[in-house]
Design an enzyme around this catalytic site. Structure first.
Site, short mmCIF file in Angstrom:
data_model
loop_
_atom_site.label_atom_id
_atom_site.label_comp_id
_atom_site.label_asym_id
_atom_site.label_seq_id
_atom_site.Cartn_x
_atom_site.Cartn_y
_atom_site.Cartn_z
N GLU A 195 42.92 38.80 36.99
CA GLU A 195 42.76 39.82 38.13
C GLU A 195 42.15 41.13 37.71
O GLU A 195 41.89 41.78 38.61
CB GLU A 195 43.85 39.66 39.02
CG GLU A 195 45.09 40.27 38.49
CD GLU A 195 46.06 39.50 37.83
OE1 GLU A 195 45.58 38.47 37.40
OE2 GLU A 195 47.49 39.68 37.81
N ASN A 196 42.34 41.41 36.51
CA ASN A 196 41.65 42.91 36.03
C ASN A 196 40.37 43.04 36.05
O ASN A 196 39.50 43.75 35.93
CB ASN A 196 42.42 43.28 34.65
CG ASN A 196 42.23 42.37 33.67
OD1 ASN A 196 42.29 41.24 33.96
ND2 ASN A 196 41.81 42.90 32.43
#
Lengths: 231, 216
Positions: free
Chosen positions: B46-47
């Site tokens: 998710e980064n």
């Protein structure tokens, strides 16, 4: 208007006590390390509200500003890697607003896109929803989150040109593009500053219209938090 | 009783060809090591990465390339980077078919708590609240009991919640359970673990129907 500033000190000119700053990065990846260091050398700048996904580590990144007590409030999603942060938070010296990561990103994007608020399912039924409007759409519950803007957004890019166009590298992109959009004044520090025309317009991530000041930083440390290897 | 690696191995059996999958920190990360032959899944970090590859060699390490656990990683052919807002756009819009994450508590309604112990530990929710509010399938990977030996499968979570009515399946060191209709339904037991042991370790409402097979 000339966007190129000659050094980091000129870049951070005008940052004052009590202001709200956005700082790009995820963990220590893609943080504007030169500007953070420069602000830490100006301890008279205090009572800052810092919007950043994380709060650095004890001896790098936003940890510098925490140690100097320059931060009054942090708006972040995850703050697990910093003991000084935890100490200041539990003792009440530091105000902390924990925000789901996706909501934080969207708050910046929306702030930079002229949208004052939006509905998201993240945090419905939790502490995060306390005091917020809720609404049902298609059978699912959402909470109203207000967007964010900053007095100064400080971002780190891989390459930039003198018109402020930016290209990020790998996962160092993270929050940088959305925070660049949401700054009244946006400062970009880059590893390579080039002339207009040298970046392919097809491959620019952040259009220069969002960037007001730009400079090339030297000798990036790019500290790694979890050095994991296969050999 | 299962080791952490075995929990990960069992969860890997749930993966379906073509899925985009988000793996949380801890046991969930290990699932990547056991993706079955012939199943093509794309890992979302998710980064800002789709198509997460294995750890790099010492020589090829890149500080600008990390996963959501802040570990150095690599890309795969066909990988793509994006910003945090796009990352959670794909999560919120349900494009990521499966989320696997850890928990401190799960209850029989599918509520989950995993980000805060008031007065003791406040690390933050990171992307967990966005993920659990959005994914269609949410599998929790955790130990059945905490360090004090108390059940983590409750009738109602006592810690601050991460999300409500969202967990669909749990794989623990003792059992595989499904959550539906306000109860835990026992599906499988770990090798060498009796139904009685699972009952004793589960504080919430537990439904046991027929013979419970060993874990696949």
């Amino acid at each position: 208007m000339k966007k190129v500033v000659k050094n980091v000190d000129e870049a951070i000119e005008g940052i004052q006590s009590g202001m709200t700053l956005m700082l790009g990065g995820f963990g220590l990846c893609g943080i504007p390390e030169k500007c953070i260091e420069a602000i830490s050398k100006r301890p008279e700048i205090k009572d800052l509200t810092c919007i950043s996904n994380n709060a650095g580590v004890d001896d790098f990144g936003l940890g510098f500003l925490l140690k100097n007590h320059q931060i009054k409030k942090m708006i972040s999603s995850y703050v697990g890697e910093n003991e000084e942060f935890e100490r200041q938070m539990l003792s009440g010296e530091l105000e902390v607003e924990l925000t789901p990561q996706g909501s934080l990103a969207e708050k910046c994007r929306a702030g930079g896109a002229g949208i004052p608020a939006f509905y998201t399912p993240a945090g419905y039924g939790t502490e995060v929803a306390e005091g917020k409007e809720t609404r049902e759409y298609n059978g699912k519950m959402y909470i109203l989150e207000e967007s964010l803007v900053s007095d100064f957004s400080i971002v780190k890019a891989w390459k930039g040109d003198t018109k402020g166009n930016l290209v990020f590298k790998a996962t160092a992109r993270n929050f940088n593009p959305v925070m660049a959009m949401a700054g009244k004044i946006t400062i970009a520090e880059v590893e390579y500053l080039v002339e207009p025309g040298e970046l392919d317009p097809n491959e620019i991530h952040t259009p220069g219209i969002f960037v007001h000041r730009i400079f090339e930083g030297k000798n990036y440390e790019k500290r790694i938090e979890q050095r994991t290897t296969s050999n | 009783m299962l080791k952490k690696e075995d929990i990960a191995k069992r969860i890997a059996q749930e993966l379906k060809d073509g899925w985009y999958v988000n793996l949380g920190i801890g046991i969930p990360t290990l699932v990547a090591n056991y993706i079955p032959e012939g199943i093509d899944v794309t890992l979302q970090s998710e980064n800002g990465l789709l198509g997460m590859g294995p750890f790099p060699t010492k020589e090829s390490i890149d500080a600008d390339l990390i996963n959501a656990g802040k570990q150095t990683i690599t890309t795969m052919p066909g990988s793509v980077f994006f910003d945090s807002s796009d990352s959670f756009a794909m999560i919120r819009a349900g494009k990521v078919q499966l989320t696997v994450l850890g928990a401190m508590e799960v209850d029989q309604n599918g509520d989950i708590a995993n980000w805060k112990i008031p007065g003791k530990m406040v690390k933050g929710m990171g992307g967990a609240m966005d993920l659990v509010a959005s994914a269609e399938n949410i599998i929790v990977a955790m130990m059945h009991t905490n360090r004090a030996g108390e059940s983590k499968l409750l009738d109602k979570c006592s810690l601050p919640l991460t999300g409500v009515k969202c967990v669909t399946k749990i794989v623990t060191n003792l059992a595989v359970l499904e959550i539906k209709d306000g109860a835990f339904h026992l599906l499988e037991r770990a090798p060498g673990v009796s139904v009685e042991e699972i009952k004793a370790a589960t504080a919430g409402k537990l439904i046991i129907k027929g013979d419970i097979p060993n874990m696949i």
